[in-house]
Write a protein that holds these residues in place. Structure first.
Motif, PDB file in Angstrom:
ATOM      1  N   LEU A 152       1.172  -1.101  -0.797  1.00 53.80           N
ATOM      2  CA  LEU A 152      -0.350   0.492   0.273  1.00 53.80           C
ATOM      3  C   LEU A 152       0.801   1.225  -0.135  1.00 53.80           C
ATOM      4  CD1 LEU A 152      -2.341  -1.293   2.484  1.00 53.80           C
ATOM      5  CD2 LEU A 152      -3.270  -0.893   0.702  1.00 53.80           C
ATOM      6  N   GLY A 154       1.627   5.553   0.795  1.00 52.70           N
ATOM      7  CA  GLY A 154       0.997   6.617   1.073  1.00 52.70           C
ATOM      8  C   GLY A 154       0.831   7.081   0.716  1.00 52.70           C
ATOM      9  N   GLN A 163      -5.109   0.561   5.409  1.00 52.11           N
ATOM     10  CA  GLN A 163      -5.725   0.814   4.192  1.00 52.11           C
ATOM     11  C   GLN A 163      -5.737   1.837   4.416  1.00 52.11           C
ATOM     12  OE1 GLN A 163      -7.616  -2.417   2.861  1.00 52.11           O
ATOM     13  NE2 GLN A 163      -8.407  -1.394   1.160  1.00 52.11           N
ATOM     14  N   SER A 166      -3.952   5.129   3.263  1.00 54.11           N
ATOM     15  CA  SER A 166      -3.234   4.916   1.242  1.00 54.11           C
ATOM     16  C   SER A 166      -4.224   5.645   0.199  1.00 54.11           C
ATOM     17  CB  SER A 166      -3.390   3.211   1.478  1.00 54.11           C
ATOM     18  OG  SER A 166      -5.318   2.869   0.881  1.00 54.11           O
ATOM     19  N   PHE A 169      -1.635   1.710  -4.243  1.00 53.42           N
ATOM     20  CA  PHE A 169      -0.851   0.437  -3.903  1.00 53.42           C
ATOM     21  C   PHE A 169       0.161  -0.010  -5.618  1.00 53.42           C
ATOM     22  CE2 PHE A 169      -4.994  -0.490  -7.014  1.00 53.42           C
ATOM     23  CZ  PHE A 169      -4.337  -1.609  -7.198  1.00 53.42           C
ATOM     24  N   THR A 185      -8.405   3.807  -3.326  1.00 54.29           N
ATOM     25  CA  THR A 185      -7.272   2.234  -2.774  1.00 54.29           C
ATOM     26  C   THR A 185      -8.189   2.233  -1.308  1.00 54.29           C
ATOM     27  OG1 THR A 185      -5.518   2.964  -3.868  1.00 54.29           O
ATOM     28  CG2 THR A 185      -5.483   1.627  -2.071  1.00 54.29           C
ATOM     29  N   ARG A 186      -8.169   2.647  -0.556  1.00 53.52           N
ATOM     30  CA  ARG A 186      -9.256   2.911   0.853  1.00 53.52           C
ATOM     31  C   ARG A 186     -10.298   1.961   1.351  1.00 53.52           C
ATOM     32  NH1 ARG A 186     -12.262   6.575   2.694  1.00 53.52           N
ATOM     33  NH2 ARG A 186     -12.835   8.461   1.744  1.00 53.52           N
TER      34      ARG A 186
END
Length: 462
Positions: A152, A154, A163, A166, A169, A185-186
C-alpha cells in the motif's frame, strides 16, 4: 472485509456445531434404555450431519461474500482490470487494459518501472506519475531488491500498513514495479490486491513466452534453436503419480512441431492430461504450441476444463493469425472416483482400452467441442467415462492413425491397428507406446512421414 466476514462465519459455524452436539448428547443420555456410549455415538453421527449442513451453508455464504467483495462498489473497478489482463499477451494488450479500466473507469494513474533496467515501461499521461519528483521519490523508497508482493502506498509515496491511510498500491514481480495511484484505494476490499499480483505475474510469464519464441523466429533461421526452445515446454520426464503408469512419444516431422502434450498433477487423486495439434507446420505452429502449453500451465483452477478451453481460444485468437487453430484433448483422471472427465476438441483418436472376459474392448472418447482458436465456441459440456484398473488410455495426434502404406490405406482404418492396440494393452505404458510407434514406422515403410507423431499413454494401476 471479506476475510472478516469469512472468519466470523466460520466461528459461528463452529459454535453452532458444538451447541448441537451438547444438546443431542444431553437429550439422549438421560434415557434409561440407552447406554452412555450409544448416546454419545448417535450424537456424534448426528453432529457430523449437522456439521456437513453448516459447512455447505458456510461455503455458499463465503462465495456470496467473496463475489460481493470483488464485484461490487469500488473493488469492481479493479476486478474489471484483472479480467482484462487475463487475456493480455503483449505490452499493447496490458496498456489497453490500463487505459480502459484503470484510467478511464477508476480515474487512476499508473506507472510501471523495470527497476533492473531502470526503465519506465508505462506511465499515465498526467502530471503526478510523469513528474520527475515522483520518479525520484519512488526510486529512493523502493529498490530493485524489493521482494515480490503487493504493498500500500501512502500520501508521501512510501509504504503504509493501514489501508485507511493509503492513496494507492503497487505490486512487485521480478524487479518490475506496477504502481496504481487511486483515490478509492482505501475503499477497496483487500482481497483484490493479491489477485492483481497473481494476474500480473501470469501476464508477465505469457508475454515473456511470446517474446522468446517471436524473437527466435524473427532473428534467426537456425531451427534447432527453435526446436530446443519448443521442447523445453514439453515434459522432460513423466511425473511419478500413484496409480498411474505414464509414457509419451514425440517425433516431429521437422525440427519444430505443432504437436504438444503435458501431464499436470492437480492433487493426490486427480491428474490433468493434455495433448493437441496446431494447424500447419513451422515457426508459426511452434509459436502457437508454446502459447497453448503456457496458457494451460498458468491457469490456477485446472479442474475447470471449459475455462481452460476458452482461455486457449482467446490466446490463439489474440495472436491474429488467419489460419492457426488447434485440436486438443483435456482430461482429468480421478483415481479415487475411477473416472476420466474430458473435453475433446475435435481430436479423432482418444480411446480407453478396457479388459473384458472376451479380451480388450476399445471405447472412444468422442469429440464434444469444435476447433479452438478460429471459430466461435458454443456451450461446453464435460463428458465422464468410467475407468477400471488395468485400463489403458491412449491419446494420439492424427500422425498415428493417418500414416499410409504403399497402397495409400491409412493405418487407423486397418484391423492391424486395432489388433496391435488390443494385443499390447496388457503391457506397461512405455511398452505399449513402443509397440504403436514401431507399427507406425513399419507401416509407413521407407517413405518420409507426412506428419508429426505424438502419443500419450496412461495405464490405471492398482
Amino acid at each position: 472485509m471479506f476475510q472478516k466476514q469469512r472468519a466470523a462465519l466460520s466461528q459461528i459455524t463452529n459454535i453452532l456445531t458444538g451447541i448441537c452436539f451438547v444438546v443431542l448428547a444431553l437429550t439422549l443420555i438421560p434415557k434409561q434404555d440407552v447406554s452412555f456410549v450409544f448416546a454419545v455415538s448417535v450424537a456424534l453421527v448426528l453432529m457430523v450431519l449437522v456439521l456437513c449442513i453448516f459447512r455447505y451453508i458456510d461455503k455458499t455464504l463465503a462465495t456470496k461474500f467473496r463475489n460481493e467483495a470483488l464485484y461490487t462498489k469500488e473493488t469492481a473497478l479493479i476486478s474489471g482490470f484483472i479480467a482484462k489482463i487475463r487475456s493480455a499477451y503483449s505490452l499493447e494488450d496490458l496498456m489497453a487494459a490500463i487505459r480502459s479500466e484503470l484510467e478511464d473507469k477508476a480515474d487512476a494513474s499508473v506507472l510501471i518501472i523495470d527497476r533492473k533496467k531502470n526503465y519506465v515501461i508505462y506511465n499515465s499521461p498526467d502530471r503526478i506519475v510523469s513528474a520527475k519528483e515522483t520518479l525520484n521519490t519512488l526510486e529512493q523508497n523502493f529498490s530493485v531488491s524489493m521482494k515480490d508482493g503487493w504493498y500500500l502506498l501512502g500520501s508521501d509515496l512510501g509504504v503504509v500498513s493501514e489501508q485507511k491511510n493509503s492513496r494507492g498500491f503497487f505490486v512487485v514481480h521480478n524487479g518490475v514495479h506496477f504502481y496504481v495511484l487511486c483515490r478509492c484505494t482505501r475503499l477497496l476490499d483487500n482481497l483484490i490486491f493479491p489477485q492483481v499480483l497473481d494476474e500480473f505475474i501470469s501476464y508477465t510469464k505469457r508475454s515473456d513466452t511470446i517474446a522468446e519464441l517471436s524473437g527466435i523466429s524473427e532473428l534467426t533461421k537456425e531451427w534447432n534453436m527453435v526446436a530446443d526452445t519448443q521442447r523445453s515446454f514439453l515434459p522432460q520426464k513423466m511425473p511419478e503419480i500413484k496409480h498411474l503408469d505414464l509414457a509419451a512419444y514425440f517425433r516431429p516431422l521437422v525440427n519444430v512441431s505443432g504437436d504438444y502434450y503435458s501431464v499436470l498433477p492437480i492433487d493426490e487423486n486427480k491428474t490433468l492430461l493434455l495433448l493437441g495439434d496446431v494447424s500447419g507446420k513451422g515457426l508459426a505452429a511452434a509459436l502457437v504450441m508454446g502459447i497453448v502449453i503456457n496458457t494451460v500451465k498458468n491457469i490456477q483452477n485446472k479442474e475447470d476444463l471449459p475455462a481452460m478451453i476458452r482461455a486457449v481460444d482467446r490466446a490463439i485468437k489474440s495472436m491474429k493469425f488467419d489460419d492457426k487453430y488447434t485440436v486438443m484433448f483435456l482430461g482429468i483422471v480421478d483415481t479415487a472416483a475411477m473416472t476420466i472427465s474430458y473435453i475433446n476438441a475435435s481430436m479423432s483418436d482418444p480411446i480407453v482400452i478396457t479388459k473384458t472376459p472376451g479380451g480388450f474392448n476399445i471405447k472412444p472418447l468422442g469429440s464434444n467441442c469444435s476447433l479452438v482458436g478460429i471459430i466461435e465456441i458454443d456451450d461446453l459440456e464435460i463428458e465422464v467415462q468410467k475407468l477400471f484398473y488395468d485400463d489403458m488410455i491412449l491419446i494420439a495426434t492424427d500422425g498415428v492413425s493417418e500414416v499410409m502404406n504403399d497402397e495409400g490405406i491409412e493405418l487407423g482404418d486397418t484391423e492391424l491397428f486395432k489388433q496391435t492396440i488390443q494385443n499390447s494393452a496388457y503391457k506397461s505404458a512405455q511398452h505399449f507406446v513402443n509397440d504403436i510407434s514401431d507399427l507406425v514406422l513399419e507401416y509407413n515403410g521407407d517413405k518420409k512421414l507426412r506428419d508429426d507423431v505424438t502419443m500419450l499413454a496412461v495405464k490405471i494401476e492398482r
